[in-house]
Motif scaffolding. Structure first.
Motif, PDB file in Angstrom:
ATOM      1  N   LEU A  88      78.849 -77.239  53.592  1.00 38.67           N
ATOM      2  CA  LEU A  88      79.786 -76.391  54.320  1.00 38.67           C
ATOM      3  C   LEU A  88      81.206 -76.905  54.139  1.00 38.67           C
ATOM      4  O   LEU A  88      81.435 -78.104  54.104  1.00 38.67           O
ATOM      5  N   GLU A  89      82.148 -75.980  54.035  1.00 39.28           N
ATOM      6  CA  GLU A  89      83.550 -76.358  53.892  1.00 39.28           C
ATOM      7  C   GLU A  89      84.168 -76.720  55.236  1.00 39.28           C
ATOM      8  O   GLU A  89      85.167 -77.423  55.281  1.00 39.28           O
ATOM      9  N   GLN A  90      83.593 -76.243  56.319  1.00 38.80           N
ATOM     10  CA  GLN A  90      84.070 -76.563  57.655  1.00 38.80           C
ATOM     11  C   GLN A  90      82.876 -77.015  58.476  1.00 38.80           C
ATOM     12  O   GLN A  90      81.752 -76.612  58.221  1.00 38.80           O
ATOM     13  N   GLY A  91      83.121 -77.838  59.449  1.00 39.26           N
ATOM     14  CA  GLY A  91      82.039 -78.310  60.299  1.00 39.26           C
ATOM     15  C   GLY A  91      81.794 -79.783  60.080  1.00 39.26           C
ATOM     16  O   GLY A  91      82.668 -80.497  59.603  1.00 39.26           O
ATOM     17  N   PRO A  92      80.599 -80.266  60.424  1.00 38.61           N
ATOM     18  CA  PRO A  92      80.308 -81.693  60.296  1.00 38.61           C
ATOM     19  C   PRO A  92      80.505 -82.169  58.857  1.00 38.61           C
ATOM     20  O   PRO A  92      80.053 -81.535  57.914  1.00 38.61           O
ATOM     21  N   ARG A  93      81.210 -83.258  58.687  1.00 41.26           N
ATOM     22  CA  ARG A  93      81.521 -83.783  57.370  1.00 41.26           C
ATOM     23  C   ARG A  93      80.364 -84.609  56.830  1.00 41.26           C
ATOM     24  O   ARG A  93      79.488 -85.061  57.566  1.00 41.26           O
ATOM     25  N   ALA A  94      80.401 -84.853  55.544  1.00 37.88           N
ATOM     26  CA  ALA A  94      79.374 -85.661  54.895  1.00 37.88           C
ATOM     27  C   ALA A  94      79.291 -87.023  55.568  1.00 37.88           C
ATOM     28  O   ALA A  94      80.309 -87.623  55.900  1.00 37.88           O
ATOM     29  N   GLY A  95      78.086 -87.486  55.756  1.00 34.93           N
ATOM     30  CA  GLY A  95      77.864 -88.788  56.349  1.00 34.93           C
ATOM     31  C   GLY A  95      77.748 -88.756  57.861  1.00 34.93           C
ATOM     32  O   GLY A  95      77.383 -89.737  58.474  1.00 34.93           O
ATOM     33  N   THR A  96      78.062 -87.607  58.472  1.00 36.87           N
ATOM     34  CA  THR A  96      77.907 -87.504  59.921  1.00 36.87           C
ATOM     35  C   THR A  96      76.445 -87.249  60.259  1.00 36.87           C
ATOM     36  O   THR A  96      75.607 -87.100  59.368  1.00 36.87           O
ATOM     37  N   ASP A  97      76.163 -87.147  61.502  1.00 33.96           N
ATOM     38  CA  ASP A  97      74.825 -86.932  62.012  1.00 33.96           C
ATOM     39  C   ASP A  97      74.119 -85.777  61.279  1.00 33.96           C
ATOM     40  O   ASP A  97      74.618 -84.653  61.274  1.00 33.96           O
ATOM     41  N   TYR A  98      72.984 -86.048  60.676  1.00 35.34           N
ATOM     42  CA  TYR A  98      72.268 -85.007  59.939  1.00 35.34           C
ATOM     43  C   TYR A  98      71.862 -83.848  60.834  1.00 35.34           C
ATOM     44  O   TYR A  98      71.806 -82.700  60.395  1.00 35.34           O
ATOM     45  N   GLN A  99      71.588 -84.115  62.110  1.00 35.31           N
ATOM     46  CA  GLN A  99      71.207 -83.034  63.017  1.00 35.31           C
ATOM     47  C   GLN A  99      72.363 -82.064  63.213  1.00 35.31           C
ATOM     48  O   GLN A  99      72.166 -80.846  63.201  1.00 35.31           O
TER      49      GLN A  99
END
Length: 129
Positions: A88-99
């Motif tokens: 996703l281009e917006q929202g949780p960034r890479a490395g953040t909580d997988y959930q």
């Protein structure tokens, strides 16, 4: 780098990383969570949204496999803004909580396509979702 040569997907589907082209994720770091843990969580949230429709969880599994090979730290090399499990281009960034990433990916699919199955259909015909 975490490999995804053979993963047992939802509903007993066999998904092979070789069937997809995850080349955009070569620089990605490995995930702290095992793929099976990520997939189990994804199956729970999709099945909660679509009870009695296992095909939706199967389609969600395919989209995430295609987009990131289930690597929550994946970063797209052609569009660095597209990150994480759902790219996703917006929202949780890479490395953040997988959930959080899986919740955001499901939300995106519901908002844009209505169902994970429709998102997968678009992915298979267009190469993106």
């Amino acid at each position: 780098m975490r490999t995804a040569t053979v993963l047992l997907g939802f509903a007993g589907c066999l998904v092979t990383g070789a069937a997809f082209a995850p080349s955009a994720f070569a620089a990605s770091l490995p995930s702290a969570a095992p793929v099976a843990q990520e997939q189990a969580y994804a199956q729970r949230i999709v099945n909660a949204q679509f009870p009695g429709q296992p095909g939706e969880a199967h389609a969600f599994d395919h989209v995430i496999q295609q987009e990131s090979t289930w690597n929550p730290r994946a970063v797209n090399d052609t569009n660095p803004e597209a990150q994480g499990l759902g790219q996703l281009e917006q929202g949780p960034r890479a490395g953040t909580d997988y959930q959080a990433q899986l919740n955001a990916a499901l939300h995106y699919m519901l908002q844009r396509y209505g169902t994970p199955d429709a998102a997968w259909a678009h992915e298979t015909t267009s190469g993106w979702y």
